[in-house]
Design an enzyme around this catalytic site. Sequence first.
Site, PDB file in Angstrom:
ATOM      1  CB  ALA A 203      38.877  79.373  59.166  1.00 59.01           C
TER       2      ALA A 203
ATOM      3  CG  LEU B  56      39.018  75.105  57.385  1.00 60.55           C
ATOM      4  CD1 LEU B  56      38.728  76.399  56.657  1.00 60.55           C
ATOM      5  CD2 LEU B  56      39.076  75.349  58.886  1.00 60.55           C
TER       6      LEU B  56
ATOM      7  CE1 TYR C  79      39.962  65.766  43.737  1.00 58.79           C
ATOM      8  CE2 TYR C  79      38.839  67.718  42.885  1.00 58.79           C
ATOM      9  CZ  TYR C  79      39.081  66.346  42.852  1.00 58.79           C
ATOM     10  OH  TYR C  79      38.436  65.569  41.928  1.00 58.79           O
TER      11      TYR C  79
ATOM     12  CE1 TYR D 133      36.788  70.751  44.734  1.00 58.00           C
ATOM     13  CE2 TYR D 133      38.363  72.365  43.922  1.00 58.00           C
ATOM     14  CZ  TYR D 133      37.844  71.617  44.957  1.00 58.00           C
ATOM     15  OH  TYR D 133      38.378  71.740  46.220  1.00 58.00           O
TER      16      TYR D 133
ATOM     17  CE  LYS E 146      40.830  72.329  48.596  1.00 55.99           C
ATOM     18  NZ  LYS E 146      40.968  72.380  50.080  1.00 55.99           N
TER      19      LYS E 146
ATOM     20  NE  ARG F 226      26.721  69.652  56.620  1.00 51.76           N
ATOM     21  CZ  ARG F 226      25.489  69.386  57.011  1.00 51.76           C
ATOM     22  NH1 ARG F 226      25.137  68.151  57.300  1.00 51.76           N
ATOM     23  NH2 ARG F 226      24.609  70.359  57.114  1.00 51.76           N
TER      24      ARG F 226
HETATM   25  N1  NAD Z   1      35.847  65.317  49.954  1.00 46.63           N
HETATM   26  C1  NAD Z   1      36.671  65.375  48.916  1.00 46.63           C
HETATM   27  O1  NAD Z   1      36.418  64.804  47.862  1.00 46.63           O
HETATM   28  C2  NAD Z   1      37.967  66.146  49.070  1.00 46.63           C
HETATM   29  C3  NAD Z   1      39.034  65.856  48.197  1.00 46.63           C
HETATM   30  C4  NAD Z   1      40.242  66.544  48.374  1.00 46.63           C
HETATM   31  C5  NAD Z   1      40.356  67.495  49.379  1.00 46.63           C
HETATM   32  N2  NAD Z   1      39.289  67.758  50.209  1.00 46.63           N
HETATM   33  C6  NAD Z   1      39.462  68.771  51.260  1.00 46.63           C
HETATM   34  O2  NAD Z   1      39.350  68.167  52.526  1.00 46.63           O
HETATM   35  C7  NAD Z   1      39.048  69.177  53.492  1.00 46.63           C
HETATM   36  C8  NAD Z   1      37.912  68.692  54.378  1.00 46.63           C
HETATM   37  O3  NAD Z   1      36.733  68.566  53.626  1.00 46.63           O
HETATM   38  P1  NAD Z   1      35.807  67.287  53.613  1.00 46.63           P
HETATM   39  O4  NAD Z   1      35.539  66.946  52.185  1.00 46.63           O
HETATM   40  O5  NAD Z   1      36.345  66.257  54.509  1.00 46.63           O
HETATM   41  O6  NAD Z   1      34.406  67.845  54.128  1.00 46.63           O
HETATM   42  P2  NAD Z   1      33.843  68.220  55.571  1.00 46.63           P
HETATM   43  O7  NAD Z   1      32.470  68.716  55.324  1.00 46.63           O
HETATM   44  O8  NAD Z   1      34.004  67.086  56.526  1.00 46.63           O
HETATM   45  O9  NAD Z   1      34.822  69.369  56.056  1.00 46.63           O
HETATM   46  C9  NAD Z   1      34.731  70.720  55.710  1.00 46.63           C
HETATM   47  C10 NAD Z   1      34.606  71.483  57.008  1.00 46.63           C
HETATM   48  O10 NAD Z   1      34.864  72.864  56.772  1.00 46.63           O
HETATM   49  C11 NAD Z   1      34.084  73.565  57.703  1.00 46.63           C
HETATM   50  N3  NAD Z   1      34.073  74.990  57.335  1.00 46.63           N
HETATM   51  C12 NAD Z   1      33.553  75.562  56.222  1.00 46.63           C
HETATM   52  N4  NAD Z   1      33.755  76.893  56.275  1.00 46.63           N
HETATM   53  C13 NAD Z   1      34.403  77.157  57.444  1.00 46.63           C
HETATM   54  C14 NAD Z   1      34.866  78.339  58.082  1.00 46.63           C
HETATM   55  N5  NAD Z   1      34.698  79.531  57.525  1.00 46.63           N
HETATM   56  N6  NAD Z   1      35.471  78.224  59.293  1.00 46.63           N
HETATM   57  C15 NAD Z   1      35.641  77.019  59.883  1.00 46.63           C
HETATM   58  N7  NAD Z   1      35.228  75.867  59.319  1.00 46.63           N
HETATM   59  C16 NAD Z   1      34.605  75.943  58.126  1.00 46.63           C
HETATM   60  C17 NAD Z   1      32.744  72.848  57.637  1.00 46.63           C
HETATM   61  O11 NAD Z   1      31.946  73.139  58.759  1.00 46.63           O
HETATM   62  C18 NAD Z   1      33.211  71.397  57.620  1.00 46.63           C
HETATM   63  O12 NAD Z   1      33.315  70.891  58.936  1.00 46.63           O
HETATM   64  C19 NAD Z   1      38.714  70.436  52.677  1.00 46.63           C
HETATM   65  O13 NAD Z   1      39.857  71.263  52.618  1.00 46.63           O
HETATM   66  C20 NAD Z   1      38.423  69.861  51.298  1.00 46.63           C
HETATM   67  O14 NAD Z   1      38.591  70.799  50.267  1.00 46.63           O
HETATM   68  C21 NAD Z   1      38.112  67.091  50.070  1.00 46.63           C
END
Ligand code: NAD
Length: 289
Positions: free
Chosen positions: A68, A117, A168, A178, A186, A219
């Site tokens: 992306a 992502l 977030y 963070y 964000k 992850r």
């Molecule tokens: N885990 C938390 O505490 C939390 C809290 C709030 C928001 N989020 C957000 O949730 C979303 C999903 O994250 P998650 O925590 O479930 O982790 P996750 O590891 O399951 O998902 C992140 C994904 O992004 C992908 N990614 C990274 N760079 C990329 C690129 N250039 N092109 C395509 N894919 C790419 C990774 O391969 C991974 O599959 C993110 O936007 C994250 O910021 C996470």
Amino acid sequence: MAGVADDAGFGFAIAKALAEAGASVCVGTWPPALTIFQNLLERGKMDESRRLSSGELLTFEKIYPLDAVFDTYDEIPEDVRASKRYKDVGDCSIGGLAGRLVQDFGDQPLDIVVHSLANGPEVKKALIDVSRSGYLAAMSASAYSLISMVSRFGAIMRPGGSFVSLTYLASERVIPGYGGGMSSAKAALESDTRTLAFEAGRRFGVRVNTISAGPLASRAASAIGIIEKMVEYVSENSPLTDKLRADEVGHVAAFLSSPLASGISGNTVYVDKGYHAMGMAVPPSGSTD
Ligand SMILES: NC(=O)c1ccc[n+]([C@@H]2O[C@H](COP(=O)([O-])OP(=O)(O)OC[C@H]3O[C@@H](n4cnc5c(N)ncnc54)[C@H](O)[C@@H]3O)[C@@H](O)[C@H]2O)c1
């Protein structure tokens, strides 16, 4: 679904909730994680988490390579194209994926797009110490990617379609640790959600919302280095003290993507056990008196 590479994150839980609701789900996976993800699926390592309430396993109609940070094939640098994880995947840009979807499913292949992502190469550095390139990389992968997706996927969506992304609380409140410009990314994502909701609503007749999720030890979040501490802190100081489950976010994403939410656009919806509403840490007794 953009951003699924294992069964631990929000993307997987959202895919599952959408499948439970009857959607057929394709995923876009980051090329560096693609082979590992396919191996996990093929070897049955995720069968338990793939189990739907019907007893069947969640299946992905197609798994596409997606990076992306690229909007077109021409933008992918020569050395990246030639590298191990990219040399066999072809056009993994956002525009390339839009083209493949049309090729595989026809002119208007999409009803729902989920952006789950983020990437900030310097996430462990405080904002005050982040390099210009680290900051811009976080913005590119984590915020601009949504703009590019709404622009390119909105055009091939059926009217009434929905975009949902994940954000977030660090966008609006200080979360020490963070870093790397991820808080800025964000904040941009949430602001862009409002403007894109207007523009894509008028241009394509689709909705754009974002979910502000509480911390989850995915992850990606483990890369921050303090995720366990964040999960613990939020559980101690939230109105609801049980830890946030990924499926709780999945259910809200499915709702926002469905006709039940046809009147909701431009929103940041908190799915965080109520933590965002708090203004003070809870005393150790946990008492409300
Ligand atoms: N885990 C938390 O505490 C939390 C809290 C709030 C928001 N989020 C957000 O949730 C979303 C999903 O994250 P998650 O925590 O479930 O982790 P996750 O590891 O399951 O998902 C992140 C994904 O992004 C992908 N990614 C990274 N760079 C990329 C690129 N250039 N092109 C395509 N894919 C790419 C990774 O391969 C991974 O599959 C993110 O936007 C994250 O910021 C996470």
